[in-house]
Design an enzyme around this catalytic site. Structure first.
Site, PDB file in Angstrom:
ATOM      1  N   GLU A  98      27.843  44.822  43.116  1.00 19.37           N
ATOM      2  CA  GLU A  98      26.714  45.648  42.689  1.00 19.37           C
ATOM      3  C   GLU A  98      25.481  45.338  43.543  1.00 19.37           C
ATOM      4  O   GLU A  98      25.292  44.193  43.968  1.00 19.37           O
ATOM      5  CB  GLU A  98      26.381  45.365  41.218  1.00 19.37           C
ATOM      6  CG  GLU A  98      27.445  45.861  40.267  1.00 19.37           C
ATOM      7  CD  GLU A  98      27.039  45.753  38.803  1.00 19.37           C
ATOM      8  OE1 GLU A  98      25.856  45.463  38.512  1.00 19.37           O
ATOM      9  OE2 GLU A  98      27.922  45.963  37.948  1.00 19.37           O
ATOM     10  N   ASP A 106      34.224  44.590  35.709  1.00 15.13           N
ATOM     11  CA  ASP A 106      33.713  43.528  34.830  1.00 15.13           C
ATOM     12  C   ASP A 106      33.293  44.104  33.471  1.00 15.13           C
ATOM     13  O   ASP A 106      32.894  43.359  32.577  1.00 15.13           O
ATOM     14  CB  ASP A 106      32.589  42.732  35.500  1.00 15.13           C
ATOM     15  CG  ASP A 106      31.384  43.585  35.833  1.00 15.13           C
ATOM     16  OD1 ASP A 106      31.435  44.821  35.655  1.00 15.13           O
ATOM     17  OD2 ASP A 106      30.364  43.006  36.288  1.00 15.13           O
ATOM     18  N   SER A 107      33.428  45.429  33.309  1.00 21.25           N
ATOM     19  CA  SER A 107      33.253  46.025  31.981  1.00 21.25           C
ATOM     20  C   SER A 107      34.264  45.428  31.003  1.00 21.25           C
ATOM     21  O   SER A 107      34.130  45.590  29.794  1.00 21.25           O
ATOM     22  CB  SER A 107      33.417  47.550  32.031  1.00 21.25           C
ATOM     23  OG  SER A 107      34.623  47.906  32.678  1.00 21.25           O
ATOM     24  N   LYS A 120      34.511  44.846  44.631  1.00 19.20           N
ATOM     25  CA  LYS A 120      33.299  45.652  44.456  1.00 19.20           C
ATOM     26  C   LYS A 120      32.134  44.728  44.134  1.00 19.20           C
ATOM     27  O   LYS A 120      32.298  43.782  43.359  1.00 19.20           O
ATOM     28  CB  LYS A 120      33.495  46.672  43.322  1.00 19.20           C
ATOM     29  CG  LYS A 120      32.232  47.496  43.038  1.00 19.20           C
ATOM     30  CD  LYS A 120      32.502  48.744  42.226  1.00 19.20           C
ATOM     31  CE  LYS A 120      32.705  48.528  40.740  1.00 19.20           C
ATOM     32  NZ  LYS A 120      31.566  47.886  40.056  1.00 19.20           N
ATOM     33  N   ASP A 175      36.170  43.733  40.616  1.00 21.23           N
ATOM     34  CA  ASP A 175      34.726  43.447  40.606  1.00 21.23           C
ATOM     35  C   ASP A 175      34.451  41.967  40.828  1.00 21.23           C
ATOM     36  O   ASP A 175      35.109  41.109  40.216  1.00 21.23           O
ATOM     37  CB  ASP A 175      34.147  43.785  39.218  1.00 21.23           C
ATOM     38  CG  ASP A 175      33.483  45.140  39.178  1.00 21.23           C
ATOM     39  OD1 ASP A 175      33.180  45.707  40.242  1.00 21.23           O
ATOM     40  OD2 ASP A 175      33.268  45.640  38.052  1.00 21.23           O
ATOM     41  N   GLU A 215      26.408  55.097  39.860  1.00 25.55           N
ATOM     42  CA  GLU A 215      26.444  55.086  38.380  1.00 25.55           C
ATOM     43  C   GLU A 215      25.096  55.526  37.815  1.00 25.55           C
ATOM     44  O   GLU A 215      24.038  55.045  38.251  1.00 25.55           O
ATOM     45  CB  GLU A 215      26.812  53.686  37.856  1.00 25.55           C
ATOM     46  CG  GLU A 215      26.807  53.659  36.319  1.00 25.55           C
ATOM     47  CD  GLU A 215      27.477  52.442  35.692  1.00 25.55           C
ATOM     48  OE1 GLU A 215      28.020  51.598  36.430  1.00 25.55           O
ATOM     49  OE2 GLU A 215      27.447  52.371  34.447  1.00 25.55           O
TER      50      GLU A 215
END
Ligand code: KIV
Length: 272
Positions: free
Chosen positions: A120, A49-50, A118, A88, A187
């Site tokens: 978070e 999602d970056s 993925k 993501d 991270e």
């Protein structure tokens, strides 16, 4: 019957099997063309999602939507054939409940064909990770500096600097591993803590700003290519694409202005 040998795409199980072995190589990609270039060189491609910051110029990943992830996930799947593709789940698409997470993950997997998602978050997401894995969704965890929590963390802050922070990030990594994640991104975590987590977990750790002690590494492609204007300390630049693009565009604009482009070589001819 076709004589062409079809190489099987790597799966989440292949990545899990690499725990403690040859380091796992991964990069982000959001496009078919970059996915095609990196596909033979990496073990998995993350449609991160970056993309909200890299492609769209947002300050954080928070505005990214599920539709944006699906569109770019489809592009990366079209451009690749070998690497595992992980997509993501963006902010707001999974935190509410395990059921909401399953609906989002199922859409992503059906509409892109990717091999894993993925999410978070550590201990707070463990129930959701278990719910997804039990229903056929391979999940990669992501703990430490979790950019979707930018507003509650008070910025992009390195994690595990003191005893309390170290204990929290270790418990988070353990929780997603116990819940059935096949790998976990660490991270922005200080080196000794990332090393201890890697030694303790039965699943591969993928570091980004978490030292060489991890089982693998990931970087944002545009950061390592030298295309991003601002990069975090951990993002080593392996190229300087911004400079190359500027030089190419400068040469093109000069040639257009001087009527030096297009020459005969680039012009269609009449049939004689
Ligand atoms: O969105 C992303 O690119 C990521 C990586 C930084 C791990 O989550």
């Amino acid at each position: 019957m076709s004589m062409e040998v079809q190489l099987r795409r790597l799966t989440a199980s292949d990545i899990l099997a690499r725990k403690g072995g040859k380091p796992i190589v991964s990069l982000t990609s959001y496009h078919a063309h970059t996915a095609h270039i990196i596909d033979p060189l990496v073990d998995f491609i993350l449609v991160g999602d970056s993309l909200g910051m890299v492609m769209h110029g947002f300050e954080t990943t928070i505005p990214v939507t599920l539709d944006m992830m699906i569109l770019q996930g489809q592009a990366v799947m079209r451009g690749s054939s070998r690497a595992l593709v992980v997509v993501d789940l963006p902010f707001g698409s999974y935190e509410e409940s395990p059921e909401a997470a399953f609906r989002s993950a199922a859409r992503v997997m059906k509409e892109t064909g990717c091999g894993a998602v993925k999410v978070e978050g550590g201990a707070r997401m463990a129930e959701t990770v278990r719910f997804l894995v039990d229903r056929g969704v391979p999940v990669m965890g992501h703990v430490g500096l979790t950019p979707q929590s930018f507003n509650t963390m008070g910025g992009f802050k390195v994690q595990g600097r003191d005893d309390k922070g170290a204990a929290r990030v270790k418990a988070d990594a353990q929780a997603v591993a116990d819940a059935g994640a096949f790998a976990v991104v660490l991270e922005g975590i200080v080196e000794p803590v990332a090393r201890e987590i890697t030694a303790e977990l039965p699943i591969p750790t993928i570091g980004i700003g978490a030292s060489a002690a991890c089982d693998g590494q990931i970087l944002v492609l545009e950061d390592m290519l030298g295309l991003s204007p601002r990069v975090p300390k951990f993002a080593k630049r392996y190229g300087s694409l911004a400079g190359h693009i500027e030089a190419a565009v400068r040469a093109y604009s000069e040639e257009v202005r001087n009527r030096a482009f297009p020459t005969e070589d680039y012009v269609y001819k009449r049939k004689t």
